[in-house]
Write a protein that holds these residues in place. Structure first.
Motif, PDB file in Angstrom:
ATOM      1  N   ILE A  31      92.919  72.490  28.594  1.00 45.90           N
ATOM      2  CA  ILE A  31      92.955  71.121  29.099  1.00 45.90           C
ATOM      3  C   ILE A  31      92.469  71.153  30.535  1.00 45.90           C
ATOM      4  CG2 ILE A  31      94.465  69.179  29.737  1.00 45.90           C
ATOM      5  CD1 ILE A  31      96.335  70.132  27.444  1.00 45.90           C
ATOM      6  N   SER A  32      91.547  70.263  30.861  1.00 48.36           N
ATOM      7  CA  SER A  32      91.094  70.168  32.247  1.00 48.36           C
ATOM      8  C   SER A  32      90.579  68.755  32.512  1.00 48.36           C
ATOM      9  CB  SER A  32      90.014  71.198  32.569  1.00 48.36           C
ATOM     10  OG  SER A  32      88.837  70.908  31.870  1.00 48.36           O
ATOM     11  N   ASN A  33      90.798  68.309  33.723  1.00 47.51           N
ATOM     12  CA  ASN A  33      90.284  67.008  34.130  1.00 47.51           C
ATOM     13  C   ASN A  33      90.316  66.925  35.645  1.00 47.51           C
ATOM     14  OD1 ASN A  33      90.806  63.895  34.820  1.00 47.51           O
ATOM     15  ND2 ASN A  33      89.632  64.080  32.918  1.00 47.51           N
ATOM     16  N   GLU A  34      89.317  66.233  36.175  1.00 45.02           N
ATOM     17  CA  GLU A  34      89.249  66.006  37.620  1.00 45.02           C
ATOM     18  C   GLU A  34      89.278  64.511  37.874  1.00 45.02           C
ATOM     19  OE1 GLU A  34      86.630  68.451  40.123  1.00 45.02           O
ATOM     20  OE2 GLU A  34      85.738  66.539  40.745  1.00 45.02           O
ATOM     21  N   GLN A  35      90.086  64.122  38.821  1.00 49.46           N
ATOM     22  CA  GLN A  35      90.183  62.715  39.200  1.00 49.46           C
ATOM     23  C   GLN A  35      89.850  62.564  40.682  1.00 49.46           C
ATOM     24  OE1 GLN A  35      91.022  59.820  37.177  1.00 49.46           O
ATOM     25  NE2 GLN A  35      90.305  61.399  35.753  1.00 49.46           N
ATOM     26  N   PHE A  36      89.316  61.407  40.997  1.00 48.32           N
ATOM     27  CA  PHE A  36      88.870  61.093  42.356  1.00 48.32           C
ATOM     28  C   PHE A  36      89.511  59.775  42.772  1.00 48.32           C
ATOM     29  CE2 PHE A  36      85.647  58.908  45.025  1.00 48.32           C
ATOM     30  CZ  PHE A  36      85.668  59.777  46.110  1.00 48.32           C
ATOM     31  N   ASN A  85     102.627  63.977  28.299  1.00 51.70           N
ATOM     32  CA  ASN A  85     102.353  62.565  28.573  1.00 51.70           C
ATOM     33  C   ASN A  85     103.611  61.801  28.962  1.00 51.70           C
ATOM     34  OD1 ASN A  85      99.628  61.695  28.513  1.00 51.70           O
ATOM     35  ND2 ASN A  85      99.566  62.177  26.327  1.00 51.70           N
ATOM     36  N   ASN A  86     104.774  62.400  28.725  1.00 46.28           N
ATOM     37  CA  ASN A  86     106.036  61.722  28.999  1.00 46.28           C
ATOM     38  C   ASN A  86     106.602  62.015  30.381  1.00 46.28           C
ATOM     39  OD1 ASN A  86     105.930  60.700  26.374  1.00 46.28           O
ATOM     40  ND2 ASN A  86     107.009  62.463  25.547  1.00 46.28           N
ATOM     41  N   ARG A 115      96.981  63.343  32.638  1.00 46.22           N
ATOM     42  CA  ARG A 115      96.966  62.367  31.542  1.00 46.22           C
ATOM     43  C   ARG A 115      95.570  62.170  30.970  1.00 46.22           C
ATOM     44  NH1 ARG A 115     101.069  58.532  34.853  1.00 46.22           N
ATOM     45  NH2 ARG A 115     103.001  59.579  34.217  1.00 46.22           N
ATOM     46  N   GLU A 116      94.572  62.131  31.830  1.00 46.40           N
ATOM     47  CA  GLU A 116      93.192  61.987  31.347  1.00 46.40           C
ATOM     48  C   GLU A 116      92.748  63.234  30.580  1.00 46.40           C
ATOM     49  OE1 GLU A 116      91.113  59.248  31.326  1.00 46.40           O
ATOM     50  OE2 GLU A 116      92.993  58.279  31.945  1.00 46.40           O
ATOM     51  N   GLY A 117      93.144  64.395  31.074  1.00 45.83           N
ATOM     52  CA  GLY A 117      92.824  65.641  30.379  1.00 45.83           C
ATOM     53  C   GLY A 117      93.459  65.701  29.002  1.00 45.83           C
TER      54      GLY A 117
END
Length: 128
Positions: A27-32, A84-85, A115-117
């Motif tokens: 799982i990976s995600n980057e937020q800006f 997610n909880n 959460r996005e990941g």
């Protein structure tokens, strides 16, 4: 006058835990955050649907960096179904600081990345 940031927040900012990247994260995600320019990437490796490793990277303020560091510690050992909880308030309270409303997005940026990941995560099914 009370300190603006708690010792916990400052320690996680100055000595972030789990900083870095994982090879082949599950799982990976980057937020800006366009309001302040903070950027945080969360990466997780799972083993038997539990978080085995958690890392983060980013170019962010003290609040976002400390929140990402704390979040990676909170995630270790957690079942992927429960991620997610995690309530916003749990991460905010872990910072032990009075986070002003204008800075809440900074504190929650790592949680948004998580959460996005999770939205993109597809469990790998192994044949029986």
């Amino acid at each position: 006058m009370p300190a603006l940031y708690s010792d916990i927040l400052l320690d996680h900012f100055r000595h972030p835990r789990n900083y870095g990247s994982l090879s082949s994260p599950d799982i990976s995600n980057e937020q800006f955050n366009p309001l302040c320019g903070d950027r945080i990437r969360i990466e997780l490796k799972l083993e038997h649907s539990k978080v085995n490793e958690a890392r983060f990277k980013g170019d962010a303020c003290a609040i976002s960096t400390a929140a990402a560091s704390l979040l990676t510690e909170l995630l270790l050992g957690q079942d992927v179904k429960e991620l997610n909880n995690i309530p916003d308030a749990r991460l905010i309270s872990a910072l032990e600081s009075e986070i002003q409303p204008a800075r809440l997005q900074c504190a929650l940026l790592p949680l948004h990345a998580l959460r996005e990941g999770l939205k993109d995560y597809k469990p790998q099914h192994r044949p029986s």
